[in-house]
Scaffold this motif. Structure first.
Motif, PDB file in Angstrom:
ATOM      1  N   CYS A  73       0.853  -1.190   0.000  1.00  0.00           N
ATOM      2  CA  CYS A  73       0.000   0.000   0.000  1.00  0.00           C
ATOM      3  C   CYS A  73       0.895   1.250   0.000  1.00  0.00           C
ATOM      4  N   VAL A  92       0.282   4.109   1.128  1.00  0.00           N
ATOM      5  CA  VAL A  92       0.104   4.935   2.332  1.00  0.00           C
ATOM      6  C   VAL A  92       0.857   4.324   3.524  1.00  0.00           C
ATOM      7  N   CYS A  93       0.510   3.074   3.849  1.00  0.00           N
ATOM      8  CA  CYS A  93       1.067   2.480   5.074  1.00  0.00           C
ATOM      9  C   CYS A  93       2.207   1.496   4.797  1.00  0.00           C
ATOM     10  N   GLU A  94       2.405   1.181   3.508  1.00  0.00           N
ATOM     11  CA  GLU A  94       3.482   0.279   3.078  1.00  0.00           C
ATOM     12  C   GLU A  94       3.342  -1.145   3.605  1.00  0.00           C
ATOM     13  N   LEU A 126      -0.841  -5.585   0.504  1.00  0.00           N
ATOM     14  CA  LEU A 126      -2.224  -5.387   0.055  1.00  0.00           C
ATOM     15  C   LEU A 126      -2.999  -6.701   0.057  1.00  0.00           C
ATOM     16  N   ALA A 136      -3.637   1.102  -2.881  1.00  0.00           N
ATOM     17  CA  ALA A 136      -3.715   1.317  -1.430  1.00  0.00           C
ATOM     18  C   ALA A 136      -4.760   0.386  -0.819  1.00  0.00           C
ATOM     19  N   HIS A 137      -4.694   0.255   0.504  1.00  0.00           N
ATOM     20  CA  HIS A 137      -5.788  -0.409   1.220  1.00  0.00           C
ATOM     21  C   HIS A 137      -7.014   0.491   1.162  1.00  0.00           C
ATOM     22  N   CYS A 170      -7.077   2.858   3.966  1.00  0.00           N
ATOM     23  CA  CYS A 170      -6.049   3.904   4.001  1.00  0.00           C
ATOM     24  C   CYS A 170      -6.410   5.121   3.151  1.00  0.00           C
ATOM     25  N   VAL A 171      -7.247   4.934   2.119  1.00  0.00           N
ATOM     26  CA  VAL A 171      -7.604   6.100   1.282  1.00  0.00           C
ATOM     27  C   VAL A 171      -9.108   6.377   1.269  1.00  0.00           C
TER      28      VAL A 171
END
Ligand SMILES: [Zn+2]
Length: 204
Positions: free
Chosen positions: A141, A143-145, A148, A161-162, A165-166
């Protein structure tokens, strides 16, 4: 020479500043208002000559509008012009203009005769991302790395992204990867195409 008008800025006395993308360059021209001139519009393909002005911007001459048959269809033209605006902004950040961008507009314009315009331009965008080495097909992801899952969401430039997270629509990860890798929107419903188009409009 031939090119696409990427930006039109009105200036004094109805003169115009034009940004035109040709196979070799993205250049700025100054068009004086005159009695004899052809109509120009954002996104038009034109044939033109130009006169170099050593003290100012070059002036385009003998502009000929090379119209596409779909330009009379309002929605198709509107979507095309939206993409042109996004491309112009994007190319402002690019140091060297390669022929790729002109060719991408050429092939997109041809497809617009028959195909759904949002699909055509989403597929063009996938090709642009690949050309610029910006396809992020990793399994993390943005955003949070973290890793997925099979259902993902998308951020600007189709970063994966998850959904948590978005906070946006979810898609099957395999379908998105298929689209980005093959520049093919076949797997998407029209309602999904509208959502993907909205993401594209966040910026190229
Ligand atoms: Zn995440």
């Amino acid at each position: 020479m031939q090119g696409y008008i990427l930006k039109i800025t009105p200036t004094k006395n109805e003169d115009l500043i034009l940004k035109i993308l040709t196979p070799q360059s993205l250049d700025t021209f100054y068009r004086f208002y005159g009695a004899r001139h052809s109509t120009i519009g954002l996104g038009y393909k034109i044939d033109f000559e130009y006169k170099i002005n050593p003290h100012f911007l070059p002036q385009p001459r003998n502009i000929l509008h090379l119209s596409h048959i779909w330009e009379k269809k309002y929605e198709r033209m509107y979507i095309w012009q939206r993409f042109i605006q996004l491309l112009e902004r994007h190319l402002n950040e690019i140091y060297e203009i390669e022929e790729f961008y002109y060719k991408l507009l050429e092939s997109s314009a041809l497809k617009l005769v028959l195909q759904n315009p949002k699909r055509v331009l989403l597929e063009s965008y996938a090709l642009l991302l690949a050309h610029e080495g910006r396809l992020r097909l990793d399994s993390k992801c943005f955003v949070c790395e973290e890793e997925l899952d099979s259902q993902i969401s998308l951020g600007r430039a189709f970063l994966l992204a998850h959904p948590k997270c978005v906070h946006s629509k979810t898609y099957a990860k395999t379908t998105i990867l298929e689209f980005l890798q093959n520049a093919n929107t076949f797997e998407f419903e029209d309602s999904q195409i509208d959502c993907l188009w909205d993401i594209l409009c966040l910026g190229l």
